[in-house]
Design an enzyme around this catalytic site. Structure first.
Site, PDB file in Angstrom:
ATOM      1  N   GLU A 185      -2.079  -8.799   4.090  1.00 37.24           N
ATOM      2  CA  GLU A 185      -2.163  -9.298   5.468  1.00 37.24           C
ATOM      3  C   GLU A 185      -3.611  -9.468   5.929  1.00 37.24           C
ATOM      4  O   GLU A 185      -3.886 -10.283   6.833  1.00 37.24           O
ATOM      5  CB  GLU A 185      -1.421  -8.357   6.423  1.00 37.24           C
ATOM      6  CG  GLU A 185      -2.073  -7.024   6.711  1.00 37.24           C
ATOM      7  CD  GLU A 185      -1.760  -5.926   5.708  1.00 37.24           C
ATOM      8  OE1 GLU A 185      -2.032  -4.746   6.003  1.00 37.24           O
ATOM      9  OE2 GLU A 185      -1.249  -6.257   4.611  1.00 37.24           O
ATOM     10  N   HIS A 208      -3.825  -4.878   0.651  1.00 37.14           N
ATOM     11  CA  HIS A 208      -3.326  -5.310   1.961  1.00 37.14           C
ATOM     12  C   HIS A 208      -3.405  -6.839   2.061  1.00 37.14           C
ATOM     13  O   HIS A 208      -4.404  -7.377   2.556  1.00 37.14           O
ATOM     14  CB  HIS A 208      -4.134  -4.659   3.084  1.00 37.14           C
ATOM     15  CG  HIS A 208      -3.808  -3.223   3.296  1.00 37.14           C
ATOM     16  ND1 HIS A 208      -2.877  -2.798   4.233  1.00 37.14           N
ATOM     17  CD2 HIS A 208      -4.268  -2.105   2.677  1.00 37.14           C
ATOM     18  CE1 HIS A 208      -2.790  -1.483   4.183  1.00 37.14           C
ATOM     19  NE2 HIS A 208      -3.612  -1.036   3.246  1.00 37.14           N
ATOM     20  N   CYS A 225       0.821  -1.214   0.000  1.00 37.68           N
ATOM     21  CA  CYS A 225       0.000   0.000   0.000  1.00 37.68           C
ATOM     22  C   CYS A 225       0.859   1.270   0.000  1.00 37.68           C
ATOM     23  O   CYS A 225       1.339   1.681  -1.052  1.00 37.68           O
ATOM     24  CB  CYS A 225      -0.987  -0.021   1.167  1.00 37.68           C
ATOM     25  SG  CYS A 225      -2.309   1.199   1.021  1.00 37.68           S
TER      26      CYS A 225
END
Length: 257
Positions: free
Chosen positions: A211, A209, A112
């Site tokens: 994660e 993202h 990001c």
């Protein structure tokens, strides 16, 4: 065999719950995702040793998301949407981290803000604010999941696969004019740049993202597996390591669908 040490630059915060004064923070899910992929995450302190010295002592780097990149770095003025970092030196510190990683061939996953900073430090610009889509079929980039198209033959494609990939998106800025030496390897349906690479370098930068869903989405887990396995190979003197596709088949996901 010990786990590869993966450096994660911390975001200096003026307030952290449970602390009396300032703190340095990294999203816990980034650290969990590195650990689940077989790495040992270590937070980098922005005012510690020189970035190049810190990077060289570790095996890989994950540059996480965070506050907006200063518009002064790409010749723009802040607007009402600008969300600055609490620490004035954050951009300079992470710029040094990126430069050190590329110079030393340290495997790097930029997430990001990391992608945006990579584009800016190479002379590119940012779109300061993406207005939320108002049509039912428009791409929502903040707090939404949407597909991206991955360029065939790219490093990214070898890691996550060549087909469209659904990603968890949370950003209001995006890469504008492309920085020198960068290759766009994924886009959203509205044309927003979703991934950048430096040809020949062990570096992947994604706008989304990974994660957020790395514990359930094999493509997102594969990004962390790639940086961990490339870091392991570099540490063990195996060049850039196994094929990215092989790294993507690393640690198994719990409850993968």
């Amino acid at each position: 065999m010990s786990r590869p040490l993966i450096r994660v630059p911390g975001m200096w915060s003026s307030s952290v719950h449970g602390l009396r004064f300032e703190g340095v923070a990294v999203a816990a899910q980034v650290l969990r995702s590195i650990a689940a992929a077989g790495g040992e995450p270590v937070i980098m302190f922005p005012e510690g040793a020189a970035a190049a010295d810190q990077v060289e002592r570790f095996d890989g780097v994950v540059l996480p998301g965070g506050a907006d990149v200063s518009p002064a770095l790409y010749g723009a003025e802040p607007d009402e949407h600008y969300w600055p970092a609490d620490y004035a030196g954050q951009d300079a510190f992470e710029t040094e981290v990126l430069a050190a990683c590329v110079a030393a061939g340290v495997p790097t996953l930029a997430i990001c803000r990391g992608l945006q900073l990579l584009n800016v430090v190479r002379g590119g610009t940012l779109i300061p604010h993406l207005e939320p889509g108002r049509e039912a079929d428009s791409v929502q980039h903040k707090g939404a999941v949407h597909p991206v198209t991955v360029a065939a033959g790219s490093l990214l494609a070898s890691v996550v696969g060549a087909g469209p990939v659904n990603v968890s998106s949370y950003h209001h800025q995006a890469a504008g004019e492309l920085g020198a030496g960068l290759q766009v390897t994924a886009r959203a349906d509205d044309g927003v740049v979703e991934a950048l690479e430096v040809p020949g370098a062990p570096l992947l930068a994604v706008q989304w993202h990974p994660e957020d869903t790395a514990d359930s989405n094999p493509a997102d887990h594969a990004l962390f597996a790639w940086v961990v396995e490339a870091a392991r190979a570099r540490r063990d003197g195996e060049g850039q390591g196994p094929s990215a596709r092989g790294a993507a088949a690393g640690p198994q996901l719990a409850g993968a669908r």
